[in-house]
Write an enzyme that holds these catalytic residues in place. Structure first.
Site, PDB file in Angstrom:
ATOM      1  N   LYS A  22       0.847  -1.209   0.000  1.00 28.20           N
ATOM      2  CA  LYS A  22       0.000   0.000   0.000  1.00 28.20           C
ATOM      3  C   LYS A  22       0.876   1.250   0.000  1.00 28.20           C
ATOM      4  O   LYS A  22       0.711   2.144  -0.832  1.00 28.20           O
ATOM      5  CB  LYS A  22      -0.889   0.027   1.244  1.00 28.20           C
ATOM      6  CG  LYS A  22      -1.497   1.409   1.553  1.00 28.20           C
ATOM      7  CD  LYS A  22      -2.364   1.423   2.778  1.00 28.20           C
ATOM      8  CE  LYS A  22      -1.598   1.680   4.045  1.00 28.20           C
ATOM      9  NZ  LYS A  22      -1.391   3.103   4.403  1.00 28.20           N
ATOM     10  N   ASN A  23       1.827   1.324   0.942  1.00 33.94           N
ATOM     11  CA  ASN A  23       2.568   2.572   1.106  1.00 33.94           C
ATOM     12  C   ASN A  23       3.501   2.859  -0.057  1.00 33.94           C
ATOM     13  O   ASN A  23       3.732   4.018  -0.402  1.00 33.94           O
ATOM     14  CB  ASN A  23       3.308   2.564   2.447  1.00 33.94           C
ATOM     15  CG  ASN A  23       2.333   2.677   3.601  1.00 33.94           C
ATOM     16  OD1 ASN A  23       1.171   3.022   3.397  1.00 33.94           O
ATOM     17  ND2 ASN A  23       2.791   2.358   4.794  1.00 33.94           N
ATOM     18  N   CYS A 116      -4.066  13.048  12.856  1.00 40.15           N
ATOM     19  CA  CYS A 116      -4.201  11.595  12.689  1.00 40.15           C
ATOM     20  C   CYS A 116      -4.717  11.069  14.018  1.00 40.15           C
ATOM     21  O   CYS A 116      -4.850  11.795  14.982  1.00 40.15           O
ATOM     22  CB  CYS A 116      -2.834  10.989  12.404  1.00 40.15           C
ATOM     23  SG  CYS A 116      -2.578  10.760  10.664  1.00 40.15           S
ATOM     24  N   ARG A 121       1.913  14.704  13.474  1.00 43.19           N
ATOM     25  CA  ARG A 121       2.642  14.204  12.313  1.00 43.19           C
ATOM     26  C   ARG A 121       2.931  15.405  11.409  1.00 43.19           C
ATOM     27  O   ARG A 121       2.265  15.658  10.435  1.00 43.19           O
ATOM     28  CB  ARG A 121       1.837  13.122  11.603  1.00 43.19           C
ATOM     29  CG  ARG A 121       1.589  11.898  12.478  1.00 43.19           C
ATOM     30  CD  ARG A 121       0.840  10.820  11.762  1.00 43.19           C
ATOM     31  NE  ARG A 121       1.627  10.204  10.701  1.00 43.19           N
ATOM     32  CZ  ARG A 121       1.123   9.321   9.842  1.00 43.19           C
ATOM     33  NH1 ARG A 121      -0.156   9.009   9.899  1.00 43.19           N
ATOM     34  NH2 ARG A 121       1.874   8.795   8.901  1.00 43.19           N
ATOM     35  N   ASP A 304       4.660   0.304  12.195  1.00 47.11           N
ATOM     36  CA  ASP A 304       3.370  -0.168  11.662  1.00 47.11           C
ATOM     37  C   ASP A 304       3.055  -1.594  12.089  1.00 47.11           C
ATOM     38  O   ASP A 304       1.981  -2.105  11.780  1.00 47.11           O
ATOM     39  CB  ASP A 304       3.351  -0.077  10.131  1.00 47.11           C
ATOM     40  CG  ASP A 304       3.408   1.358   9.654  1.00 47.11           C
ATOM     41  OD1 ASP A 304       3.689   1.574   8.469  1.00 47.11           O
ATOM     42  OD2 ASP A 304       3.212   2.256  10.488  1.00 47.11           O
ATOM     43  N   ARG A 396      -8.636   0.373   4.671  1.00 46.83           N
ATOM     44  CA  ARG A 396      -7.647   1.294   4.069  1.00 46.83           C
ATOM     45  C   ARG A 396      -6.401   0.543   3.645  1.00 46.83           C
ATOM     46  O   ARG A 396      -5.731   0.916   2.693  1.00 46.83           O
ATOM     47  CB  ARG A 396      -7.241   2.375   5.087  1.00 46.83           C
ATOM     48  CG  ARG A 396      -8.316   3.350   5.457  1.00 46.83           C
ATOM     49  CD  ARG A 396      -7.763   4.481   6.279  1.00 46.83           C
ATOM     50  NE  ARG A 396      -6.610   5.112   5.622  1.00 46.83           N
ATOM     51  CZ  ARG A 396      -5.963   6.170   6.117  1.00 46.83           C
ATOM     52  NH1 ARG A 396      -6.329   6.687   7.279  1.00 46.83           N
ATOM     53  NH2 ARG A 396      -4.947   6.701   5.485  1.00 46.83           N
TER      54      ARG A 396
END
Ligand code: EPZ
Length: 420
Positions: A22-23, A116, A121, A304, A396
């Site tokens: 994803k990232n 967030c 951030r 993560d 997501r």
């Protein structure tokens, strides 16, 4: 609003295909703005974040098709250079369009990312780097207004290793006049993937994979195709779920080298791991040793994966400490884990976990993407039924998570819910 209903106690067995990262995809998509044509990104996962990035780029004029897991992006008719608040507030990665818009079109209006679930951030490193490259930047009514006739090379030294700032700076420097040096660049696999993709488009970058990058600006880039890396966090999440529930699970389509910090900790916890070229197999009896973890930049233990590890340690045979050095307050999953009977105390940026004999199912609420994964893992091992609300968070970043888990033997259903 969907919720998951999980009945705990099943072991997990079988093979799960890991999706594209994803990232990495969220950086590769804005990079196409630099190409002036059509690029194809294979192994692009079908996720809410990817749809959000697509919507953002489409309103700029990008043509996007997503047949299967290939993203076809056409950047030949970009007419708008704005990332509006209503899209950026959904996903901080929208900020990645700033560098390429500036480099290619000399103008960008990008909403400041909102808050967030944890934070702050900031984006100060992005802004400072682009200013060093010659961008004129003003902040007005929550927007970053940036202009540059032509960016020029510079030496940029990040005092904090930042994945996003490294990505934005890379995508700006490739079209700048002259040479740019980036010191203390992030070395996460997604940055290496982005740099390689930019080189495929004609960029000149030396030092890829290290924290010292030298970029020789060129006048233009051309379209290229890219084969995306697998999602190491998705893979680590399924490995951790199998460690907690017990059983033997193979994650397929992965790069084991991207997960070494996580697999080492799983071995320390008492799991047995086997490695193929593109797969990792884990065996666990579900009875785990307590193992301390401190998150760090790549190749350290990923932030993560912090929430997932915390869930794993809730029933370990002893106490452990989980410390996050990247985000000092990324613990919204803790109060929800405590509702399931976990014994956790937060002290600054560390969570002290005392293993309990068993968790007990309850209704819990997702607060963010990785917290959702943590609650699902806890639900898989809790006695009785766990309901996880607000699963739009997990959509997501995890493709068809309940289907992949059911295929491994989990008792998990997605149901529509008025509750939120
Ligand atoms: C990326 O976010 C990931 N997101 C995050 O994954 C991940 O947690 C994070 O990197 C760290 O690995 C994407 O790639 C889309 P950073 P990013 O800039 O780029 C500080 C997920 O769950 N910082 O590397 O925003 C910041 O506060 C998501 O998939 C500044 O101080 O992270 C943090 O402490 C969540 N100023 C540290 O750097 C800045 O201008 C690392 O942040 C930028 C960052």
């Amino acid at each position: 609003m969907d919720k998951f209903i999980i009945r705990g106690g099943n072991r997990l067995n079988g093979t799960v295909e890991i999706s594209g990262a994803k990232n990495a995809t969220l950086a590769l998509m804005p990079a196409v703005l630099l190409s002036g044509g059509v690029c194809r990104l294979s192994n692009a996962p079908r996720l809410r974040d990817i749809s959000t990035m697509s919507a953002l780029l489409e309103q700029m004029g990008m043509g996007i098709k997503h047949p299967g897991t290939t993203l076809e992006l056409d950047a030949s008719a970009i007419t708008h250079f704005e990332a509006p608040y209503d899209l950026v507030k959904k996903m901080r990665a929208s900020f990645y369009v700033l560098g390429p818009l500036l480099a290619k079109f000399g103008s960008a209006k990008v909403s400041y990312p909102g808050g967030c679930a944890w934070g702050p951030r900031p984006v100060d490193l992005h802004i400072k780097a682009l200013q060093k490259l010659g961008a004129e930047i003003e902040i007005e009514q929550g927007y970053v207004l940036a202009k540059a006739k032509r960016l020029h090379g510079a030496t940029i030294t990040f005092d904090v290793s930042s994945v996003g700032a490294t990505g934005n700076t890379l995508m700006a420097a490739v079209l700048a006049q002259g040479s740019t040096v980036i010191n203390n660049a992030a070395v996460e696999p997604k940055i290496t993937q982005l740099a390689n993709f930019l080189v495929e488009m004609g960029a000149r970058i030396v030092g890829i994979g290290t924290n010292h990058l030298l970029i020789e600006g060129v006048d233009a880039l051309h379209p290229a195709d890219d084969d995306n890396i697998p999602d190491r966090i998705e893979a680590g999440t399924y490995l951790t779920a199998a460690a907690a529930a017990g059983g033997t699970v193979t994650v397929n389509g992965v790069n084991p080298a991207h997960l070494e910090a996580v697999t080492a900790k799983l071995e320390d916890a008492g799991c047995t791991l086997g490695y193929g070229e593109r797969s990792i197999t884990i065996s666990s009896d579900g009875a785990l040793r307590p193992v301390n973890v401190t998150t760090a930049i790549y190749p350290g233990f990923p932030t993560d994966m912090q929430a997932q590890w915390l869930a794993l340690m809730t029933t370990a045979a002893g106490s452990s400490r989980v410390t996050d050095t990247i985000y000092l307050d990324r613990f919204n999953h803790v109060p929800e884990l405590q509702r399931l009977g976990a014994s956790i105390d937060i002290n600054g940026n560390s969570a002290m976990v005392r293993g309990v004999a068993q968790l007990t199912g309850a209704k819990v609420m997702s607060t963010d993407l990785r917290a959702s994964a943590s609650l699902i893992i806890a639900g898989l091992i809790a006695k009785g039924q766990t309901e996880v609300l607000r699963v739009y968070h997990i959509d997501r970043g995890y493709e068809a998570v309940e289907l992949k888990l059911r295929n491994l033997g989990a008792d998990i259903q997605r149901v529509d819910s008025e509750e939120y």
